[in-house]
Design a protein around this motif. Sequence first.
Motif, PDB file in Angstrom:
ATOM      1  N   LEU A  33      13.538  27.181  -8.502  1.00 26.60           N
ATOM      2  CA  LEU A  33      14.568  26.177  -8.749  1.00 26.60           C
ATOM      3  C   LEU A  33      15.475  25.969  -7.547  1.00 26.60           C
ATOM      4  CD1 LEU A  33      15.637  26.959 -12.435  1.00 26.60           C
ATOM      5  CD2 LEU A  33      13.923  25.346 -11.594  1.00 26.60           C
ATOM      6  N   ILE A  34      15.770  27.036  -6.816  1.00 26.92           N
ATOM      7  CA  ILE A  34      16.681  26.868  -5.679  1.00 26.92           C
ATOM      8  C   ILE A  34      16.009  26.087  -4.555  1.00 26.92           C
ATOM      9  CG2 ILE A  34      16.150  29.028  -4.443  1.00 26.92           C
ATOM     10  CD1 ILE A  34      19.215  29.254  -3.946  1.00 26.92           C
ATOM     11  N   SER A  39      16.042  20.843  -1.737  1.00 25.65           N
ATOM     12  CA  SER A  39      15.368  19.593  -1.368  1.00 25.65           C
ATOM     13  C   SER A  39      16.145  18.389  -1.886  1.00 25.65           C
ATOM     14  CB  SER A  39      13.948  19.593  -1.936  1.00 25.65           C
ATOM     15  OG  SER A  39      13.268  18.416  -1.596  1.00 25.65           O
ATOM     16  N   MET A  40      16.659  18.482  -3.096  1.00 24.46           N
ATOM     17  CA  MET A  40      17.422  17.376  -3.687  1.00 24.46           C
ATOM     18  C   MET A  40      18.707  17.128  -2.916  1.00 24.46           C
ATOM     19  SD  MET A  40      16.866  18.001  -7.792  1.00 24.46           S
ATOM     20  CE  MET A  40      17.535  16.385  -8.253  1.00 24.46           C
ATOM     21  N   LYS A  45      21.619  13.638   0.801  1.00 29.36           N
ATOM     22  CA  LYS A  45      22.654  13.823   1.839  1.00 29.36           C
ATOM     23  C   LYS A  45      23.921  14.451   1.274  1.00 29.36           C
ATOM     24  CE  LYS A  45      20.836   9.985   4.581  1.00 29.36           C
ATOM     25  NZ  LYS A  45      19.951  10.871   5.356  1.00 29.36           N
ATOM     26  N   GLY A  46      23.729  15.461   0.418  1.00 29.21           N
ATOM     27  CA  GLY A  46      24.847  16.231  -0.113  1.00 29.21           C
ATOM     28  C   GLY A  46      25.551  15.612  -1.294  1.00 29.21           C
ATOM     29  N   ASN A  47      25.000  14.525  -1.829  1.00 30.21           N
ATOM     30  CA  ASN A  47      25.667  13.845  -2.942  1.00 30.21           C
ATOM     31  C   ASN A  47      24.700  13.635  -4.103  1.00 30.21           C
ATOM     32  OD1 ASN A  47      27.819  12.560  -4.245  1.00 30.21           O
ATOM     33  ND2 ASN A  47      27.181  10.532  -3.507  1.00 30.21           N
ATOM     34  N   VAL A  48      24.125  14.721  -4.581  1.00 31.07           N
ATOM     35  CA  VAL A  48      23.123  14.621  -5.637  1.00 31.07           C
ATOM     36  C   VAL A  48      23.783  14.314  -6.981  1.00 31.07           C
ATOM     37  CG1 VAL A  48      23.156  17.113  -6.124  1.00 31.07           C
ATOM     38  CG2 VAL A  48      21.115  15.779  -6.673  1.00 31.07           C
ATOM     39  N   TRP A 165      12.493  16.346  -4.001  1.00 33.75           N
ATOM     40  CA  TRP A 165      12.633  15.186  -3.119  1.00 33.75           C
ATOM     41  C   TRP A 165      12.209  13.911  -3.846  1.00 33.75           C
ATOM     42  CZ3 TRP A 165      14.624  15.313   1.835  1.00 33.75           C
ATOM     43  CH2 TRP A 165      14.571  14.109   2.537  1.00 33.75           C
ATOM     44  N   ALA A 166      11.072  13.980  -4.543  1.00 37.84           N
ATOM     45  CA  ALA A 166      10.573  12.809  -5.274  1.00 37.84           C
ATOM     46  C   ALA A 166      11.558  12.386  -6.357  1.00 37.84           C
ATOM     47  CB  ALA A 166       9.214  13.117  -5.897  1.00 37.84           C
TER      48      ALA A 166
END
Length: 312
Positions: A33-34, A39-40, A45-48, A165-166
């Motif tokens: 999970l980490i 990746s997310m 760019k740090g704003n998931v 990522w996807a």
Amino acid sequence: MTGTSVARSNENFLEVIKSYYQLTKPRIIPLLLITTAASMWIASKGNVDSFLLIITLLGGTLAAASAQVLNCIYDQDIDYTMVRTRKRPIPSGKVQTQHALIFAIILGVLSFGLLALFVNLLAASLAMSGIVFYMLVYTHWLKRHTTQNIVIGGAAGAIPPLVGWAAVTGDLNWIPWLLFVIIFLWTPPHFWSLALMIKDDYAQVQVPMLPVIEGEEITVKQIWLYTILVIPFTLLLIYPIGSLGIVYGAIALSLNVIFLRKAWQLKQAPQDKQLARSLFKYSILYMMLLCTGMVIDSLSFTHHLVALLMPQ
């Protein structure tokens, strides 16, 4: 399979829950999970998005759990033979094989449904491909037939960053594939150090792990080689790709130095199981902290802080 058909009832409902929980091998899942989360964060760019993060991690948890339950079903003969694993739910008779199979299917369907409905079809399909690869390629084809089982099979554990990522972007580019390669190359030092610790167990059930077939010296040389290989790939995220910066670089360099030192110490003493244990435990910490470094570096707060401390 001998011994696996003996039914033994759980004492109460909590025991039933505990048995099914143990089937999922929950200690393995957080590391998967980490890598997904890292990746997310890079992709966003740090704003998931919080909802997207929760659903993706939940879907990934369910997929990983499904794969582990299927693995427990397939390897129940090995688990029954080894003293270390004989008390697992299936060989101990706490969970029947057909019930475990239904559980695994439910977990897999829930994972695909959640990801397909709330994330996207690519992320859902990648999560399912992880289950298929882990079971068909690693567990069925490689594990019992070749010393390179965990090298090729490591691809299954490297799929989560592709899913992450996807989930954010709806596609794949070089960065998630680089994360895939990092985890792929990290897997042999991680898993072979464990195999050195429990070499006799693998020999007992005739699983051709590298230490069993080739011996400790060849194994530690391979661990050293893969440790050297993984390091430059961790730094490609800084240059030339440029997706991460100096904060991640400092964390990665520090972690890599320790990783190299521990692998070198084991190379000098191939039969020292305490050194193997130390490398195995550190390899887990290494991947968790490396991914944490990716997350920290991707945050806008970090960018502002670096800009203040290091003005152009």
